[in-house]
Structure formats: structure tokens, C-alpha cells
Enzyme design. Structure first.
Site, PDB file in Angstrom:
ATOM      1  N   HIS A 178      10.058  -2.952 -33.233  1.00 36.89           N
ATOM      2  CA  HIS A 178       8.905  -1.697 -33.702  1.00 36.89           C
ATOM      3  C   HIS A 178       9.161  -1.339 -35.128  1.00 36.89           C
ATOM      4  O   HIS A 178       9.891  -1.928 -36.144  1.00 36.89           O
ATOM      5  CB  HIS A 178       9.138  -0.783 -32.853  1.00 36.89           C
ATOM      6  N   ASP A 210      17.655   0.577 -31.466  1.00 38.57           N
ATOM      7  CA  ASP A 210      16.598   1.380 -31.663  1.00 38.57           C
ATOM      8  C   ASP A 210      17.141   1.819 -30.427  1.00 38.57           C
ATOM      9  O   ASP A 210      15.946   0.879 -29.542  1.00 38.57           O
ATOM     10  CB  ASP A 210      15.440   1.017 -32.267  1.00 38.57           C
ATOM     11  N   GLN A 262      12.947   3.780 -26.789  1.00 36.80           N
ATOM     12  CA  GLN A 262      12.524   3.736 -25.462  1.00 36.80           C
ATOM     13  C   GLN A 262      13.259   3.638 -24.253  1.00 36.80           C
ATOM     14  O   GLN A 262      13.065   2.903 -23.226  1.00 36.80           O
ATOM     15  CB  GLN A 262      11.401   1.653 -25.203  1.00 36.80           C
ATOM     16  N   LYS A 290       9.832  11.741 -26.925  1.00 33.88           N
ATOM     17  CA  LYS A 290      10.354  10.555 -25.446  1.00 33.88           C
ATOM     18  C   LYS A 290      11.000  11.167 -24.381  1.00 33.88           C
ATOM     19  O   LYS A 290      10.646  10.451 -23.453  1.00 33.88           O
ATOM     20  CB  LYS A 290      10.007   9.254 -25.440  1.00 33.88           C
ATOM     21  N   CYS A 293       2.153  -0.910 -33.040  1.00 22.73           N
ATOM     22  CA  CYS A 293       3.343  -0.204 -33.587  1.00 22.73           C
ATOM     23  C   CYS A 293       4.121  -2.036 -33.580  1.00 22.73           C
ATOM     24  O   CYS A 293       5.448  -2.168 -34.118  1.00 22.73           O
ATOM     25  CB  CYS A 293       4.403   0.747 -33.798  1.00 22.73           C
TER      26      CYS A 293
END
Lengths: 404, 159
Positions: free
Chosen positions: A121, A198, A201, A224, A362
């Protein structure tokens, strides 16, 4: 598990959009909040709010304790060794920037190499570019194959004595690809290179165990994970966090201040300057309780069923191409429709109450890799159901009919 | 929301068969328009003879709204004076941002099919990009962007 009953926990899913029931398929951008978390926020604001770590009065002590409890819930959620390894930030982006400033600016020098991947991202690209520009460091990029999977062999070939850092997305927000991060972390560690994951997600869909992964940093956001916006965490190994320089200066992150010299506070406080998002962090804790009560492994299994169903339905539609067909995926389907721009797709689906994301997500390097300007993306959560997939299919047919 | 009224046949037709599509060989004004938020890119070439737009063409990658807007724009301004074109640019921007009262006199004609865009704030820029780019070309600004104030007259709100 009664998934219909779980779905009923989410009041926003009762909304009608222009008279049509909301079909919310933009969970990779932000998930919705169950009543339990909303109630927790209300209880905090109505009976527990004060500033933390300061005053001796009752409310301040309650708020301080609840904020600390939220940190402990996060610690359990990711199986961190100690609660002080969990730092509250404003979200994943803030967490990555913290590592860039706190670790990168202190330890990365001219000529050093930072490995990133095509699946990152922008939030795990741009901070490292800023650092590379400032220090004269070099960014090396791991390619992906036509399915949207990282080419791990190529990753391993990128390592040399100048490699000093790896930034790696756990799950691609644009394609849903789940990366083999354990293998990649182990390889980096054989070269004594720290790895930042990261996990924005991944955390909502995959059980996370930072000790088993042995990652050095892990970042994700509350919003999220059925929590509020404005808060997230950075997990870091205590030894690394202690060696790092502070990111933001201010109150709470010091133990003593004179105009001659300031001594920084211990972790996690060293990285939590100023009044943190107390309410949001406590709401985050409630969201973690909610998810752990269902069980992330149950969520993963249910969503995997939805993904299989949706992939089958969209996969057999003429004129529809699924972008990102990795063997290991979370419930994300990026797709294009022949002859129709994704923004037109999004606008027409919206007419049927269907919320999808359209654009570059993104993640422009991924779009360039697949040679598309943008895609439409349906991303599912455990409160979605198969009939909503059917509605998406019908919506896509409407789009195709309009553009026939 | 008036999505139905937005994707009308006239817009779909201009998307399918864009008019004045391509690049003029002997253009004396040229600008590239870009919407970095969605990746739309538009190339406008025109022949300005004194004060009059003798010919105009556009090409690029974009959504249906942007392409139809560009196509209808070229047919609307071809043969018009620079001042008339600037009036249309102004009126179209007012239309797209919901500030134009279409019951009052205006010069937009069939371009009013875009009036529904005002209810879709995220799509307003798609419709406006060609007009932005035309304004840049007329004023010899090479690049126009929906995210840059320099290439276009100021827009009220941030539509």
C-alpha cells in the site's frame, strides 16, 4: 455459529440507500461497528472519561485503567510477550511512520538498502521513499507473478550486506493475496535484517501470533477490525523499541524535562506523546473482545466460503476479469468489466445500494503491473452473506446492460 | 441520487462513439488534463484562428462521464469564439457543482444532461476535467489537473 444473529449486531446494515438495502462490500477500506462497540464508546463517554496518566482523581484513574486494559487486550490478540510492546498510534500509516522515524532515521544510512514489495500500500512505500531521499538509501522491490503472488525467490536474491530493512504487507489490500511472511521473515533474520509487517488487511481475517511469526514490527488499524477510526497499534519487539528514537515529542513521552536536557519515558509511553485517542483505544479493546468472542479462525473459515462462492459467480461471468488470483487469499475480489471504467461501475452499483471501492486502492504499482488504470473491488466481512454476492452479480449485469 | 438520469442515452452514445476523437496535426493550442485521484488523462488539441476555435480534438483514458463530457464539449465549442467558450466553461462548472439554476437563461443546451452529477460529489471532477483542460489549452497552460489550483479558475467548494 449463528451468522445471521451476528449480522444483526451491526445496526448500519439495516440502512436503506435510495430505498434499497445497503450491501456493504467495502470492508477492506473500513469495516462496520457492532452495537457492543458502540455501547462501549457510549459507556466510556458517559461514565468514564478523563485524561489519563495524570490526575489522582477518580475518573482519571478509571480512564487510565481502561486504556491500559485495551492495550492488554491487543497484546493478547497478537500474542505479544509484554503489553509495553503494544504502542497505540493513530492507525497503520502512523505506525509505519513511527518505525521510519524511530528506527529508520536512526539506523539506516547512505547506501543501505530497504526491501519493499510490489504489493505494498502507498503507506508502506512513501515513508521509506522519504527516508531513502533523506539518507541516500536505496529501495529494492520484490516483483509479483501474474496471479498477484510475490516472487519469493526474487525476494531472497535481493539480499546482500547492504540490506538493512524489510517492509512487507501481510495481505494485499488491492488483491487479497496472503503473503508467506513467516518464510520471508525467517530469511531476513538469517541476514540479521529486521522486518516490519503491514497487517492492516490481515488482522481482521487471519489469527496473528507475533511471537510465532517472530516479526520485528507489526502494524494495523482499529477501523478495519470493527473498531473506531483514529486508532491503531504498532507492535515492536521491546529491545528494538527501546533502541529507537522517539517519533513525536510532547507530554507523557518524557520522564523529566529541563531546558538543558530531557529524559524520555519508558516504552510504550516514549512513543505516545500527548493525549492519545483514549475513547477510540477503549473502543478498539471492545472490538477485539467482540472478534475474539466469535474467534478469528471461525471468521476466516466463514469468509473463505464467501470468497469461494463469489469467485465462482464472478469467474464465470462473460466480460468480467478477476485481477489477483493467488492460491492464498482473503475475501477480496478485484475485478474489471470489459469496456466499462471502474468509476462508472461503482456509480451504477451504488444505485442498487451496493458499496464497492473503485480506483487504484492506494496501490498504483499493482495497477501498473496488471496494466489497468483502476479496478472495482468487492471486499467481504463475516457479516456479509451469499445473497449479497448474488446482488453484486445482478448489479454487474445491470452495468453490462447499460454499457451494451 | 439520480444515477438513472445521469447515464442517459446521450451520454452513453457519446461514450460509445466519441466525437472529435484524436489529435489535431496542426494544433496551435494544446493541454493535458489529469485527475490524479482516478487516473483519468485527457489530451486536448485545438486550432485557434484569431479569436475563434476552428477545430478541436481530444483523446485519452477515462470513465464514461469524462469521455462523454469531453465529446459533447468539443461539439459545443467548435466554431465558437474564445469568450463564448469561456462562458460555457464557467456555466458547465456551475452546473456540475449544483450552482446553476437551469431555469435561468444559459448557453449549455444539451449539456444539461450532466446536471445529475451534482448529486455525486465524487464524480463531479470526472465531468469537469475536459472543461478544465480546455481552459488550460485556451490560456496556453500545458498541464491541467483537477487537484491543482493553478490551471483553472477557482472552484467554490472542493467538488
Amino acid at each position: 455459529l449463528d451468522w445471521e444473529k451476528i449480522r444483526a449486531d451491526f445496526p448500519i446494515l439495516q440502512l436503506k440507500i435510495d430505498g434499497k438495502p445497503l450491501i456493504y462490500l467495502d470492508n477492506a477500506a473500513s469495516s462496520q461497528m457492532p452495537q457492543q462497540v458502540i455501547d462501549r464508546l457510549v459507556r466510556y463517554q458517559t461514565t468514564q472519561h478523563a485524561n489519563i496518566n495524570r490526575a489522582v482523581h477518580y475518573l482519571s484513574e478509571v480512564a487510565t485503567l481502561e486504556y491500559h486494559n485495551a492495550r492488554c487486550k491487543l497484546q493478547q490478540f497478537i500474542n505479544a510477550r509484554e503489553d509495553r510492546e503494544v504502542i497505540f498510534t493513530s492507525g497503520t500509516t502512523d505506525s509505519i511512520n513511527l518505525v521510519m522515524h524511530g528506527y529508520g532515521r536512526k539506523f539506516i544510512k547512505a547506501g543501505d538498502e530497504i526491501i519493499l514489495t510490489t504489493l505494498e500500500h502507498h503507506s508502506n512505500i512513501v515513508p521509506w521513499q522519504m527516508l531513502a531521499n533523506e539518507k541516500g538509501a536505496i529501495i529494492r522491490v520484490v516483483p509479483i507473478n501474474d496471479n498477484g503472488e510475490l516472487e519469493v525467490d526474487e525476494y531472497e536474491k535481493l539480499f546482500n550486506e547492504r540490506t538493512k530493512f524489510v517492509g512487507l504487507i501481510h495481505v494485499s489490500n488491492a488483491l487479497g493475496t496472503i503473503n508467506p511472511i513467516k518464510r520471508m521473515i525467517d530469511f531476513a533474520h538469517r541476514h540479521s535484517v529486521p522486518v516490519l509487517i503491514d497487517g492492516a488487511q490481515a488482522a481482521p481475517h487471519i489469527p496473528i501470533d507475533v511471537q510465532a511469526l517472530d516479526c520485528d514490527f507489526y502494524a494495523f488499524s482499529a477501523h478495519k477490525l470493527c473498531g473506531p477510526t483514529g486508532v491503531g497499534i504498532l507492535y515492536g519487539k521491546a529491545t528494538l523499541l527501546e533502541a529507537m528514537q522517539p517519533f513525536k515529542g510532547g507530554g507523557d513521552m518524557i520522564s523529566s524535562v529541563t531546558f538543558e536536557k530531557t529524559t524520555y519515558n519508558t516504552i510504550p509511553h516514549k512513543f505516545e506523546a500527548g493525549t492519545p485517542p483514549i475513547a477510540a483505544a477503549i473502543g478498539f479493546g471492545a472490538a477485539i473482545d467482540y472478534l475474539m468472542n466469535i474467534g478469528i479462525e471461525h471468521i476466516a473459515a466463514y469468509e473463505s466460503g464467501l470468497l469461494e462462492y463469489a469467485t465462482g459467480c464472478l469467474g464465470e461471468m462473460p466480460g468480467v476479469t478477476i485481477i489477483g488470483t493467488a492460491a492464498e487469499k482473503t475475501a477480496v475480489i478485484s475485478f474489471t468489466i470489459d469496456g466499462v471504467h471502474p468509476h462508472d461501475v461503482g456509480t451504477i452499483l451504488n444505485q442498487d445500494g451496493i458499496a464497492v471501492r473503485t480506483g487504484h486502492h492506494c496501490a498504483q504499482p499493482i495497477m501498473q503491473r496488471f496494466n489497468v488504470p483502476a479496478t472495482s473491488r468487492a471486499s467481504f466481512a463475516f457479516y456479509n452473506k451469499k445473497t449479497e454476492v448474488d446482488a453484486l452479480v445482478a448489479g454487474i449485469k445491470t452495468v453490462q446492460k447499460i454499457f451494451l | 441520487m439520480h444515477t438513472n438520469s445521469l447515464y442517459q442515452e446521450v451520454i452513453l452514445d457519446h461514450n460509445r462513439k466519441p466525437r472529435n476523437y484524436g489529435k489535431l496535426d496542426h494544433a496551435n493550442h494544446h493541454a493535458v488534463g489529469h485527475n490524479p485521484l482516478c487516473g483519468d488523462r485527457l489530451d486536448i488539441t485545438l486550432q485557434l484562428d484569431g479569436d475563434q476555435i476552428n477545430n478541436i480534438a481530444f483523446q485519452g483514458e477515462s470513465c464514461a462521464i469524462c469521455k462523454a463530457s469531453a465529446s459533447m464539449m468539443t461539439t459545443a465549442v467548435k466554431g465558437k469564439s474564445r469568450a463564448d467558450a469561456e462562458t460555457l466553461i464557467h456555466e458547465f462548472r456551475e452546473l456540475a457543482t449544483g450552482k446553476l439554476d437551469i431555469n435561468q437563461p444559459h448557453h449549455l443546451g444539451r449539456l444539461t444532461v450532466f446536471s445529475g452529477i451534482r448529486d455525486l460529489p465524487t464524480r463531479v471532477k470526472c465531468a469537469i476535467l475536459p472543461w478544465h483542460t480546455l481552459h488550460a489549452a485556451l490560456n496556453s497552460i500545458a498541464n491541467a489537473s483537477t487537484e491543482s489550483a493553478e490551471s483553472a479558475p477557482p472552484m467554490a467548494d472542493n467538488a
